[in-house]
Design a protein around this motif. Structure first.
Motif, mmCIF file in Angstrom:
data_model
loop_
_atom_site.group_PDB
_atom_site.id
_atom_site.type_symbol
_atom_site.label_atom_id
_atom_site.label_comp_id
_atom_site.label_asym_id
_atom_site.label_seq_id
_atom_site.Cartn_x
_atom_site.Cartn_y
_atom_site.Cartn_z
ATOM 1 N N ASN A 77 0.808 -1.220 0.000
ATOM 2 C CA ASN A 77 0.000 0.000 0.000
ATOM 3 C C ASN A 77 0.843 1.272 0.000
ATOM 4 O OD1 ASN A 77 -2.375 -1.454 -0.015
ATOM 5 N ND2 ASN A 77 -2.486 -1.561 2.196
ATOM 6 N N CYS A 78 2.159 1.129 0.098
ATOM 7 C CA CYS A 78 3.052 2.294 0.080
ATOM 8 C C CYS A 78 3.342 2.717 -1.355
ATOM 9 C CB CYS A 78 4.381 1.970 0.770
ATOM 10 S SG CYS A 78 4.249 1.804 2.540
ATOM 11 N N GLU A 79 3.449 4.017 -1.546
ATOM 12 C CA GLU A 79 3.882 4.547 -2.836
ATOM 13 C C GLU A 79 5.381 4.811 -2.732
ATOM 14 O OE1 GLU A 79 3.442 8.579 -5.533
ATOM 15 O OE2 GLU A 79 1.986 8.186 -3.964
ATOM 16 N N ILE A 80 6.162 4.258 -3.661
ATOM 17 C CA ILE A 80 7.614 4.400 -3.666
ATOM 18 C C ILE A 80 8.018 5.280 -4.846
ATOM 19 C CG2 ILE A 80 9.830 3.185 -3.753
ATOM 20 C CD1 ILE A 80 8.188 2.310 -1.374
ATOM 21 N N GLU A 81 8.859 6.264 -4.575
ATOM 22 C CA GLU A 81 9.392 7.113 -5.640
ATOM 23 C C GLU A 81 10.910 7.187 -5.488
ATOM 24 O OE1 GLU A 81 8.678 11.475 -7.660
ATOM 25 O OE2 GLU A 81 8.208 11.248 -5.544
ATOM 26 N N LEU A 82 11.613 6.975 -6.573
ATOM 27 C CA LEU A 82 13.068 7.056 -6.589
ATOM 28 C C LEU A 82 13.474 8.356 -7.271
ATOM 29 C CD1 LEU A 82 15.759 5.577 -6.041
ATOM 30 C CD2 LEU A 82 15.605 4.710 -8.353
ATOM 31 N N LEU A 83 14.268 9.176 -6.557
ATOM 32 C CA LEU A 83 14.768 10.432 -7.110
ATOM 33 C C LEU A 83 16.280 10.302 -7.269
ATOM 34 C CD1 LEU A 83 12.738 12.917 -4.873
ATOM 35 C CD2 LEU A 83 12.218 12.190 -7.202
ATOM 36 N N ASP A 84 16.745 10.353 -8.503
ATOM 37 C CA ASP A 84 18.157 10.137 -8.804
ATOM 38 C C ASP A 84 18.838 11.465 -9.111
ATOM 39 O OD1 ASP A 84 20.637 9.299 -9.647
ATOM 40 O OD2 ASP A 84 19.885 7.834 -11.089
ATOM 41 N N GLY A 85 19.746 11.879 -8.240
ATOM 42 C CA GLY A 85 20.473 13.133 -8.410
ATOM 43 C C GLY A 85 21.423 13.130 -9.590
ATOM 44 N N ASN A 86 21.664 11.974 -10.182
ATOM 45 C CA ASN A 86 22.476 11.935 -11.400
ATOM 46 C C ASN A 86 21.663 12.363 -12.614
ATOM 47 O OD1 ASN A 86 24.881 11.005 -10.214
ATOM 48 N ND2 ASN A 86 24.095 8.922 -10.195
ATOM 49 N N LEU A 87 20.342 12.375 -12.468
ATOM 50 C CA LEU A 87 19.468 12.749 -13.581
ATOM 51 C C LEU A 87 18.763 14.081 -13.355
ATOM 52 C CD1 LEU A 87 17.839 9.251 -14.181
ATOM 53 C CD2 LEU A 87 19.816 10.252 -15.340
ATOM 54 N N LEU A 88 18.708 14.548 -12.113
ATOM 55 C CA LEU A 88 18.043 15.798 -11.760
ATOM 56 C C LEU A 88 19.073 16.785 -11.221
ATOM 57 C CD1 LEU A 88 15.108 14.241 -9.695
ATOM 58 C CD2 LEU A 88 14.983 15.039 -12.043
ATOM 59 N N ASP A 89 18.821 18.079 -11.384
ATOM 60 C CA ASP A 89 19.707 19.043 -10.731
ATOM 61 C C ASP A 89 19.194 19.287 -9.304
ATOM 62 O OD1 ASP A 89 17.718 21.077 -10.746
ATOM 63 O OD2 ASP A 89 18.425 21.879 -12.646
ATOM 64 N N GLN A 90 19.978 20.031 -8.521
ATOM 65 C CA GLN A 90 19.653 20.219 -7.108
ATOM 66 C C GLN A 90 18.288 20.876 -6.909
ATOM 67 O OE1 GLN A 90 21.583 19.071 -4.562
ATOM 68 N NE2 GLN A 90 20.162 19.777 -3.014
ATOM 69 N N ASN A 91 17.965 21.884 -7.721
ATOM 70 C CA ASN A 91 16.678 22.576 -7.582
ATOM 71 C C ASN A 91 15.499 21.655 -7.877
ATOM 72 O OD1 ASN A 91 17.841 25.022 -6.858
ATOM 73 N ND2 ASN A 91 18.049 25.678 -8.981
ATOM 74 N N LEU A 99 15.474 18.406 -7.642
ATOM 75 C CA LEU A 99 15.445 17.423 -6.572
ATOM 76 C C LEU A 99 14.762 17.996 -5.338
ATOM 77 C CD1 LEU A 99 16.461 14.533 -6.087
ATOM 78 C CD2 LEU A 99 18.582 15.511 -5.254
ATOM 79 N N GLU A 100 15.131 19.215 -4.958
ATOM 80 C CA GLU A 100 14.560 19.849 -3.776
ATOM 81 C C GLU A 100 13.067 20.116 -3.945
ATOM 82 O OE1 GLU A 100 16.929 23.313 -2.959
ATOM 83 O OE2 GLU A 100 18.692 22.101 -2.447
ATOM 84 N N ARG A 101 12.617 20.484 -5.134
ATOM 85 C CA ARG A 101 11.189 20.742 -5.375
ATOM 86 C C ARG A 101 10.353 19.475 -5.256
ATOM 87 N NH1 ARG A 101 12.989 23.942 -9.643
ATOM 88 N NH2 ARG A 101 12.407 22.333 -11.123
ATOM 89 N N LYS A 102 10.934 18.335 -5.557
ATOM 90 C CA LYS A 102 10.179 17.085 -5.565
ATOM 91 C C LYS A 102 10.066 16.424 -4.189
ATOM 92 C CE LYS A 102 11.111 15.969 -10.352
ATOM 93 N NZ LYS A 102 10.146 15.181 -11.075
ATOM 94 N N ILE A 103 10.747 16.960 -3.192
ATOM 95 C CA ILE A 103 10.724 16.333 -1.865
ATOM 96 C C ILE A 103 9.391 16.626 -1.196
ATOM 97 C CG2 ILE A 103 11.788 16.300 0.417
ATOM 98 C CD1 ILE A 103 14.422 17.061 -1.000
ATOM 99 N N GLU A 104 8.602 15.571 -1.036
ATOM 100 C CA GLU A 104 7.272 15.704 -0.444
ATOM 101 C C GLU A 104 6.811 14.410 0.215
ATOM 102 O OE1 GLU A 104 4.991 16.792 -3.900
ATOM 103 O OE2 GLU A 104 4.816 14.715 -4.538
ATOM 104 N N GLY A 105 7.698 13.461 0.401
ATOM 105 C CA GLY A 105 7.305 12.165 0.933
ATOM 106 C C GLY A 105 7.046 12.185 2.438
#
Length: 90
Positions: A42-56, A58-64
């Motif tokens: 029942n958990c939603e899993i999201e993987l955020l890879d800093g090798n593919l995203l820039d810092q900004n 990455l920071e905008r997507k943090i909502e878990g």
């Protein structure tokens, strides 16, 4: 439903880039995400890879509800920023 974000922080520009960065997914985080999904479907899993995203990005997507951050010496400053953002979002 809990949202779990597993995060690979970016490597700052002060470090020389590894030729393999961006080519290989963070397998450790993928295996943790697979384990969680198997035993807690029942958990939603999201993987955020800093090798593919820039810092900004990455920071905008943090909502878990739960953050898992993998840290190495090279990613420590970025991981600290991510942890602070995650803590303030709680």
């Amino acid at each position: 439903m809990k949202k779990i974000q597993l995060i690979q922080p970016i490597v700052p520009n002060i470090w020389e880039k590894d030729i393999r960065e961006g080519c290989h997914p963070p397998l450790g985080l993928l295996s943790i995400g697979t384990y969680i999904k198997k035993y807690y479907p029942n958990c939603e899993i999201e993987l955020l890879d800093g090798n593919l995203l820039d810092q900004n990005e990455l920071e905008r997507k943090i909502e878990g509800d739960i953050l898992g951050i993998t840290i190495t010496t090279r990613t420590y400053p970025s991981a600290q920023k991510i942890a602070k953002i995650g803590k303030t979002n709680l």
